[in-house]
Design a protein around this motif. Structure first.
Motif, mmCIF file in Angstrom:
data_model
loop_
_atom_site.group_PDB
_atom_site.id
_atom_site.type_symbol
_atom_site.label_atom_id
_atom_site.label_comp_id
_atom_site.label_asym_id
_atom_site.label_seq_id
_atom_site.Cartn_x
_atom_site.Cartn_y
_atom_site.Cartn_z
ATOM 1 N N ALA A 30 -3.150 4.062 -1.923
ATOM 2 C CA ALA A 30 -3.242 3.134 -3.210
ATOM 3 C C ALA A 30 -3.337 1.655 -2.949
ATOM 4 C CB ALA A 30 -2.455 3.710 -4.488
ATOM 5 N N LEU A 31 -3.965 0.777 -2.298
ATOM 6 C CA LEU A 31 -3.533 -0.761 -1.803
ATOM 7 C C LEU A 31 -3.251 -1.406 -3.621
ATOM 8 C CD1 LEU A 31 -5.484 0.805 0.058
ATOM 9 C CD2 LEU A 31 -6.117 -1.927 0.568
ATOM 10 N N ALA A 84 -8.531 -4.965 1.890
ATOM 11 C CA ALA A 84 -9.150 -3.434 1.986
ATOM 12 C C ALA A 84 -9.124 -2.894 3.737
ATOM 13 C CB ALA A 84 -10.276 -3.158 1.125
ATOM 14 N N PHE A 85 -10.265 -3.716 4.176
ATOM 15 C CA PHE A 85 -10.525 -3.147 5.347
ATOM 16 C C PHE A 85 -9.727 -3.207 5.640
ATOM 17 C CE2 PHE A 85 -12.557 -4.023 9.501
ATOM 18 C CZ PHE A 85 -13.494 -3.096 9.348
ATOM 19 N N MET A 124 -13.991 7.710 0.696
ATOM 20 C CA MET A 124 -14.364 7.989 -0.123
ATOM 21 C C MET A 124 -13.354 7.024 -1.166
ATOM 22 S SD MET A 124 -14.483 11.947 -0.929
ATOM 23 C CE MET A 124 -13.638 12.702 0.289
ATOM 24 N N ALA A 125 -13.680 6.371 -2.208
ATOM 25 C CA ALA A 125 -13.486 5.539 -2.764
ATOM 26 C C ALA A 125 -13.740 4.985 -3.956
ATOM 27 C CB ALA A 125 -13.185 3.805 -2.456
ATOM 28 N N ILE A 126 -13.023 4.853 -5.551
ATOM 29 C CA ILE A 126 -12.877 4.447 -6.204
ATOM 30 C C ILE A 126 -12.205 3.353 -6.188
ATOM 31 C CG2 ILE A 126 -12.424 4.714 -8.989
ATOM 32 C CD1 ILE A 126 -12.977 8.222 -7.994
ATOM 33 N N MET A 137 0.593 -1.037 -0.354
ATOM 34 C CA MET A 137 -0.175 0.061 0.015
ATOM 35 C C MET A 137 0.795 0.814 -0.278
ATOM 36 S SD MET A 137 -2.392 0.754 2.705
ATOM 37 C CE MET A 137 -1.639 1.049 3.760
ATOM 38 N N ARG A 138 0.223 2.305 -0.969
ATOM 39 C CA ARG A 138 1.358 4.088 -0.542
ATOM 40 C C ARG A 138 0.114 4.568 -0.143
ATOM 41 N NH1 ARG A 138 1.614 0.991 -5.470
ATOM 42 N NH2 ARG A 138 -0.219 2.501 -6.052
ATOM 43 N N HIS A 139 1.071 5.484 -0.144
ATOM 44 C CA HIS A 139 -0.122 6.967 1.432
ATOM 45 C C HIS A 139 0.949 8.160 0.436
ATOM 46 C CE1 HIS A 139 2.179 6.246 4.281
ATOM 47 N NE2 HIS A 139 2.316 7.702 4.695
#
Length: 77
Positions: A18-19, A25-26, A44-46, A1-3
């Motif tokens: 960004a996973l 995810a959770f 908020m997610a896409i 994961m990046r952030h």
């Protein structure tokens, strides 16, 4: 994961996560929040999932109904 921190003013922060393929995810979002000391957040997610489990809360029974989705799906929230 990046952030990456997008904004950090007015007492709040806006972070993009960004996973990578195969990450949960959770669990990964929860772990990030605990590590960064985030007690409350709006998400908020896409994205897309290979498979997922949704939970629908039933007010009458006060229980969550788990709904497995076993097909690749896109998500926008």
């Amino acid at each position: 994961m990046r952030h990456k921190l997008l904004a950090g003013d007015t007492g709040g922060r806006c972070v993009i996560l960004a996973l990578d393929t195969g990450e949960e995810a959770f669990n990964d979002i929860s772990n990030f929040a605990m590590k960064e000391g985030v007690p409350v957040a709006a998400i908020m997610a896409i994205g897309a999932f290979r498979a997922a489990t949704l939970t629908f809360f039933e007010f009458d029974t006060r229980n969550g109904k788990r709904i497995p989705v076993e097909v690749q799906s896109e998500e926008l929230a």
